[in-house]
Write a protein that holds these residues in place. Structure first.
Motif, PDB file in Angstrom:
ATOM      1  N   ALA A   1     -14.874  18.320 -73.474  1.00  0.00           N
ATOM      2  CA  ALA A   1     -14.440  19.676 -73.151  1.00  0.00           C
ATOM      3  C   ALA A   1     -15.662  20.587 -73.109  1.00  0.00           C
ATOM      4  O   ALA A   1     -16.689  20.304 -73.732  1.00  0.00           O
ATOM      5  N   ILE A   2     -15.544  21.682 -72.374  1.00  0.00           N
ATOM      6  CA  ILE A   2     -16.629  22.644 -72.214  1.00  0.00           C
ATOM      7  C   ILE A   2     -16.241  23.928 -72.937  1.00  0.00           C
ATOM      8  O   ILE A   2     -15.123  24.427 -72.783  1.00  0.00           O
ATOM      9  N   TYR A   3     -17.183  24.464 -73.704  1.00  0.00           N
ATOM     10  CA  TYR A   3     -16.934  25.699 -74.441  1.00  0.00           C
ATOM     11  C   TYR A   3     -16.876  26.907 -73.507  1.00  0.00           C
ATOM     12  O   TYR A   3     -17.730  27.069 -72.645  1.00  0.00           O
ATOM     13  N   THR A   4     -15.848  27.726 -73.707  1.00  0.00           N
ATOM     14  CA  THR A   4     -15.810  29.038 -73.062  1.00  0.00           C
ATOM     15  C   THR A   4     -15.756  30.068 -74.189  1.00  0.00           C
ATOM     16  O   THR A   4     -15.713  29.707 -75.369  1.00  0.00           O
ATOM     17  N   LEU A   5     -15.751  31.326 -73.840  1.00  0.00           N
ATOM     18  CA  LEU A   5     -15.724  32.373 -74.857  1.00  0.00           C
ATOM     19  C   LEU A   5     -14.378  32.419 -75.588  1.00  0.00           C
ATOM     20  O   LEU A   5     -14.310  32.893 -76.717  1.00  0.00           O
ATOM     21  N   GLU A   6     -13.323  31.902 -74.966  1.00  0.00           N
ATOM     22  CA  GLU A   6     -11.998  31.936 -75.574  1.00  0.00           C
ATOM     23  C   GLU A   6     -11.545  30.590 -76.144  1.00  0.00           C
ATOM     24  O   GLU A   6     -10.897  30.539 -77.164  1.00  0.00           O
ATOM     25  N   GLU A   7     -11.865  29.503 -75.443  1.00  0.00           N
ATOM     26  CA  GLU A   7     -11.319  28.193 -75.805  1.00  0.00           C
ATOM     27  C   GLU A   7     -12.216  27.096 -75.259  1.00  0.00           C
ATOM     28  O   GLU A   7     -13.257  27.367 -74.686  1.00  0.00           O
ATOM     29  N   GLU A   8     -11.785  25.866 -75.436  1.00  0.00           N
ATOM     30  CA  GLU A   8     -12.476  24.730 -74.824  1.00  0.00           C
ATOM     31  C   GLU A   8     -11.665  24.283 -73.617  1.00  0.00           C
ATOM     32  O   GLU A   8     -10.450  24.137 -73.695  1.00  0.00           O
ATOM     33  N   ILE A   9     -12.350  24.073 -72.494  1.00  0.00           N
ATOM     34  CA  ILE A   9     -11.701  23.651 -71.247  1.00  0.00           C
ATOM     35  C   ILE A   9     -12.007  22.164 -71.033  1.00  0.00           C
ATOM     36  O   ILE A   9     -13.164  21.765 -71.063  1.00  0.00           O
TER      37      ILE A   9
ATOM     38  N   LYS B   1     -26.478  20.222 -65.954  1.00  0.00           N
ATOM     39  CA  LYS B   1     -27.055  19.163 -65.118  1.00  0.00           C
ATOM     40  C   LYS B   1     -26.171  17.922 -65.134  1.00  0.00           C
ATOM     41  O   LYS B   1     -25.899  17.327 -64.096  1.00  0.00           O
ATOM     42  N   LYS B   2     -25.737  17.517 -66.340  1.00  0.00           N
ATOM     43  CA  LYS B   2     -24.895  16.326 -66.461  1.00  0.00           C
ATOM     44  C   LYS B   2     -23.577  16.504 -65.723  1.00  0.00           C
ATOM     45  O   LYS B   2     -23.122  15.597 -65.034  1.00  0.00           O
ATOM     46  N   ILE B   3     -22.963  17.670 -65.877  1.00  0.00           N
ATOM     47  CA  ILE B   3     -21.669  17.914 -65.232  1.00  0.00           C
ATOM     48  C   ILE B   3     -21.807  17.815 -63.720  1.00  0.00           C
ATOM     49  O   ILE B   3     -20.992  17.172 -63.053  1.00  0.00           O
ATOM     50  N   ILE B   4     -22.842  18.432 -63.171  1.00  0.00           N
ATOM     51  CA  ILE B   4     -23.059  18.383 -61.721  1.00  0.00           C
ATOM     52  C   ILE B   4     -23.349  16.957 -61.275  1.00  0.00           C
ATOM     53  O   ILE B   4     -22.795  16.470 -60.292  1.00  0.00           O
ATOM     54  N   GLN B   5     -24.213  16.260 -62.010  1.00  0.00           N
ATOM     55  CA  GLN B   5     -24.542  14.874 -61.666  1.00  0.00           C
ATOM     56  C   GLN B   5     -23.293  13.994 -61.759  1.00  0.00           C
ATOM     57  O   GLN B   5     -23.018  13.197 -60.855  1.00  0.00           O
ATOM     58  N   TRP B   6     -22.528  14.126 -62.836  1.00  0.00           N
ATOM     59  CA  TRP B   6     -21.317  13.320 -63.007  1.00  0.00           C
ATOM     60  C   TRP B   6     -20.318  13.594 -61.895  1.00  0.00           C
ATOM     61  O   TRP B   6     -19.725  12.662 -61.352  1.00  0.00           O
ATOM     62  N   TYR B   7     -20.125  14.853 -61.547  1.00  0.00           N
ATOM     63  CA  TYR B   7     -19.183  15.188 -60.468  1.00  0.00           C
ATOM     64  C   TYR B   7     -19.598  14.479 -59.179  1.00  0.00           C
ATOM     65  O   TYR B   7     -18.766  13.891 -58.489  1.00  0.00           O
ATOM     66  N   ASN B   8     -20.881  14.546 -58.861  1.00  0.00           N
ATOM     67  CA  ASN B   8     -21.354  13.925 -57.615  1.00  0.00           C
ATOM     68  C   ASN B   8     -21.231  12.407 -57.645  1.00  0.00           C
ATOM     69  O   ASN B   8     -20.912  11.785 -56.627  1.00  0.00           O
ATOM     70  N   ILE B   9     -21.460  11.790 -58.798  1.00  0.00           N
ATOM     71  CA  ILE B   9     -21.277  10.332 -58.924  1.00  0.00           C
ATOM     72  C   ILE B   9     -19.808   9.988 -58.697  1.00  0.00           C
ATOM     73  O   ILE B   9     -19.484   9.065 -57.943  1.00  0.00           O
ATOM     74  N   LEU B  10     -18.917  10.725 -59.339  1.00  0.00           N
ATOM     75  CA  LEU B  10     -17.482  10.476 -59.168  1.00  0.00           C
ATOM     76  C   LEU B  10     -17.070  10.686 -57.714  1.00  0.00           C
ATOM     77  O   LEU B  10     -16.317   9.889 -57.159  1.00  0.00           O
ATOM     78  N   HIS B  11     -17.594  11.735 -57.086  1.00  0.00           N
ATOM     79  CA  HIS B  11     -17.280  12.004 -55.676  1.00  0.00           C
ATOM     80  C   HIS B  11     -17.727  10.844 -54.800  1.00  0.00           C
ATOM     81  O   HIS B  11     -16.990  10.403 -53.919  1.00  0.00           O
ATOM     82  N   ASP B  12     -18.931  10.332 -55.035  1.00  0.00           N
ATOM     83  CA  ASP B  12     -19.452   9.212 -54.250  1.00  0.00           C
ATOM     84  C   ASP B  12     -18.588   7.964 -54.398  1.00  0.00           C
ATOM     85  O   ASP B  12     -18.503   7.143 -53.483  1.00  0.00           O
TER      86      ASP B  12
END
Length: 144
Positions: free
Chosen positions: A52-60, A111-122
């Motif tokens: 999950a990713i931290y936001t100011l209100e909760e974890e997404i 960086k990891k999130i962007i890289q992971w998204y692109n790997i999954l997309h590929d």
């Protein structure tokens, strides 16, 4: 394939598909080059469905962040590479998740999130919706 079977292994680049569990750990297959690796219990391993990713209100949940990226990019790969400068990464992520906690989400995480998204997309893994359990209920406690 869902995010429940996709792993990030500490110290190893990219993402891995969980193939099977063994007595001492499990066997994973790289989504980048298809090589198989045996991973012991001592390795730091995270399932993407549990991140999950931290936001100011909760974890997404990470899957929701991936869905926001997919929506922004109209189903395509990210318009920014994971090796961009820190400020460009932060600007991009701010467009995706305007209320992310800048004190707890580091540029290396972006960086990891962007890289992971692109790997999954590929790999054609672009369905980031919640998965249904065997009994037909949502796997998340959130109701829509």
């Amino acid at each position: 394939m869902t995010l429940e079977k996709i792993l990030a292994i500490g110290g190893k680049p990219g993402l891995y598909k969980l193939l099977t569990q063994t007595r001492t750990g499990f066997v994973g297959e790289s989504l980048i080059d298809g090589k198989r690796v045996a991973v012991g219990m001592r390795n730091n391993v995270s399932m993407l469905s549990e991140i999950a990713i931290y936001t100011l209100e909760e974890e997404i949940p990470l899957r929701e962040v991936f869905q926001k990226i997919k929506d922004k990019e109209k189903g395509g790969k990210t318009s920014i590479g994971h090796k961009e400068e820190k400020i460009k990464l932060e600007e991009y992520f701010f467009e995706i998740l305007p209320n992310y906690d800048e004190d707890r989400v580091y540029p290396s995480d972006i960086k990891k999130i962007i890289q992971w998204y692109n790997i999954l997309h590929d790999q054609g893994i672009t369905d980031f919706s919640e998965t249904d359990d065997e009994d037909g209920t949502k796997s998340s406690s959130e109701e829509e």
